[in-house]
Structure formats: C-alpha cells, structure tokens
Motif scaffolding. Structure first.
Motif, PDB file in Angstrom:
ATOM      1  N   PHE A  86      25.495 -14.117 -12.996  1.00 37.76           N
ATOM      2  CA  PHE A  86      24.411 -13.185 -12.711  1.00 37.76           C
ATOM      3  C   PHE A  86      25.117 -11.793 -12.985  1.00 37.76           C
ATOM      4  CE2 PHE A  86      26.080 -14.445  -8.684  1.00 37.76           C
ATOM      5  CZ  PHE A  86      26.085 -13.376  -8.066  1.00 37.76           C
ATOM      6  N   PRO A  87      24.160 -10.905 -13.305  1.00 36.83           N
ATOM      7  CA  PRO A  87      24.491  -9.302 -13.240  1.00 36.83           C
ATOM      8  C   PRO A  87      25.174  -8.960 -12.042  1.00 36.83           C
ATOM      9  CG  PRO A  87      22.327  -9.670 -14.041  1.00 36.83           C
ATOM     10  CD  PRO A  87      22.634 -11.007 -13.276  1.00 36.83           C
ATOM     11  N   GLU A  88      26.343  -8.214 -12.309  1.00 35.00           N
ATOM     12  CA  GLU A  88      26.778  -7.588 -11.125  1.00 35.00           C
ATOM     13  C   GLU A  88      26.077  -6.673 -10.388  1.00 35.00           C
ATOM     14  OE1 GLU A  88      31.304  -5.556 -10.050  1.00 35.00           O
ATOM     15  OE2 GLU A  88      30.708  -5.831 -12.341  1.00 35.00           O
ATOM     16  N   PRO A  89      25.838  -6.985  -8.958  1.00 31.89           N
ATOM     17  CA  PRO A  89      25.258  -6.293  -8.280  1.00 31.89           C
ATOM     18  C   PRO A  89      25.420  -4.753  -8.170  1.00 31.89           C
ATOM     19  CG  PRO A  89      26.229  -7.609  -6.587  1.00 31.89           C
ATOM     20  CD  PRO A  89      26.547  -7.902  -8.140  1.00 31.89           C
ATOM     21  N   SER A  90      24.345  -3.873  -7.862  1.00 39.82           N
ATOM     22  CA  SER A  90      24.758  -2.482  -7.793  1.00 39.82           C
ATOM     23  C   SER A  90      25.267  -2.055  -6.560  1.00 39.82           C
ATOM     24  CB  SER A  90      23.578  -1.603  -8.337  1.00 39.82           C
ATOM     25  OG  SER A  90      22.426  -1.653  -7.197  1.00 39.82           O
ATOM     26  N   SER A  91      24.976  -2.911  -5.386  1.00 37.92           N
ATOM     27  CA  SER A  91      25.636  -2.614  -4.166  1.00 37.92           C
ATOM     28  C   SER A  91      27.004  -2.974  -4.149  1.00 37.92           C
ATOM     29  CB  SER A  91      24.774  -3.312  -3.201  1.00 37.92           C
ATOM     30  OG  SER A  91      24.812  -4.611  -3.415  1.00 37.92           O
ATOM     31  N   ALA A  92      27.671  -2.582  -3.436  1.00 35.82           N
ATOM     32  CA  ALA A  92      29.192  -3.004  -3.135  1.00 35.82           C
ATOM     33  C   ALA A  92      29.402  -4.569  -2.725  1.00 35.82           C
ATOM     34  CB  ALA A  92      29.952  -1.904  -2.268  1.00 35.82           C
ATOM     35  N   ASP A  93      28.153  -5.138  -1.881  1.00 36.11           N
ATOM     36  CA  ASP A  93      28.370  -6.244  -1.133  1.00 36.11           C
ATOM     37  C   ASP A  93      28.036  -7.485  -1.970  1.00 36.11           C
ATOM     38  OD1 ASP A  93      29.014  -8.089   0.767  1.00 36.11           O
ATOM     39  OD2 ASP A  93      27.724  -7.127   2.196  1.00 36.11           O
ATOM     40  N   MET A  94      29.044  -7.855  -2.848  1.00 37.53           N
ATOM     41  CA  MET A  94      28.933  -9.071  -3.828  1.00 37.53           C
ATOM     42  C   MET A  94      28.708 -10.325  -2.838  1.00 37.53           C
ATOM     43  SD  MET A  94      31.183 -10.491  -6.761  1.00 37.53           S
ATOM     44  CE  MET A  94      32.949 -10.295  -6.143  1.00 37.53           C
ATOM     45  N   VAL A  95      29.588 -10.368  -1.655  1.00 39.50           N
ATOM     46  CA  VAL A  95      29.332 -11.510  -0.785  1.00 39.50           C
ATOM     47  C   VAL A  95      28.024 -11.896  -0.308  1.00 39.50           C
ATOM     48  CG1 VAL A  95      29.892 -12.340   1.828  1.00 39.50           C
ATOM     49  CG2 VAL A  95      31.597 -11.117   0.060  1.00 39.50           C
TER      50      VAL A  95
END
Length: 173
Positions: free
Chosen positions: A61-70
């Motif tokens: 999926f697209p990398e989220p704009s927020s820093a919290d990938m977890v």
C-alpha cells in the motif's frame, strides 16, 4: 471440515517453502503444507493452513504521510476490507498492546510488530488472534507481512513458525 469445502487436505511438515515470485518485490518463507493464492482484497499474496486458519498475508500500500507506519500496518491487518457486513465487528487492539522494534538489515529498515486482534462474528463468536508482522518501505510503498494464528490454538510451536515467517521476509534491492 475443510475437505467438505473442496479445500486441500495436506499433511503438516516442519519444512518451509520460499515464496519467490520474480514479479514481486518481496520474498518470505512459509510452511510447505500451507496453500498460497493472490490476495483478493489488495495487492500481495495470502498463504494459509486451511485446516487451522493460520495464515500469512502480504499487503502492498502507499506509504502513509504520517510517521507511524506501525499503526497503519495494524489497522490494515485487522480491517482488510472496507466492510465485513452484517453485525460482525473487527476490533483494533489498544495501542499499549502493540509492540514494535525497528531493525536495519542489508541497508533496508524493517519494523517488526506484535499485536493481538479480535473479531466478533455475525453469530456472536469472538475470534482472537496473535499476530506477528513486519513492514518495510520502498519507493513510496509499504510492503507488510502479517503472520497469525488463532489464540485458542496457539502454542510454542506455532509461535516459532510465525516468528520464522516474520523473520524471513525481505524486500528485493
């Protein structure tokens, strides 16, 4: 019961099989007795022991704009579809129950995640799972693998299998 649905009945094996599709950016190992198929909900692959409902799911999926990938990996693992219909509910775990660690391997950053999940089915059954996930970002996309087993069937052997699957996940350079 799976045989009644036309699903294969395969004997368990302590050996692992390498998932290595040249069209994919990832590789991982899973038990030889599990069956794989394309992920029908998103890009990726789904492998499972249809006898026990143990599974490993790779999603892209697209990398989220927020820093919290977890949290994004957990959210997508627990709620793989837009709607599950009826009165069934998927319940996200409390953030305090999500454990994560980031490790650099071969110039790639991998985030390892452990978390519980719970589903309440339409008929009212509670299904709890233990989840072992790993995720890495590459080229603006996140590649995540979540290996899980039902809590009522969980034991030390299943934990070793899930940890092996989790630890074997790598992205191609």
């Amino acid at each position: 019961m799976p045989g009644a649905y036309g699903l294969p009945q395969l004997r368990g094996s302590g050996e692992f099989k390498l998932y290595d599709d040249f069209d994919q950016e990832f590789v991982f190992e899973y038990p030889r007795s599990w069956v794989g198929r394309s992920n029908s909900l998103r890009q990726g692959v789904y492998v499972s022991d249809f006898n026990t409902a143990d599974k490993a799911v790779v999603e892209i999926f697209p990398e989220p704009s927020s820093a919290d990938m977890v949290l994004e990996v957990v959210r997508r693992a627990v709620s793989p579809g837009q709607e599950i219909g009826g009165d069934a509910r998927l319940i996200l775990p409390d953030e305090r129950r999500i454990k994560s660690e980031t490790v650099d391997i071969d110039d790639m950053r991998y985030t390892y995640i452990r978390f519980p999940s719970e589903t309440v089915t339409r008929s009212g059954y509670q299904i709890r799972r233990k989840n072992f996930a790993v995720a890495a970002a590459k080229g603006g996309r996140v590649y995540s693998l979540v290996a899980s087993a039902r809590s009522d069937q969980y034991n030390a052997q299943k934990e070793q299998i899930l940890q092996h699957i989790q630890g074997s996940f790598r992205l191609r350079r």
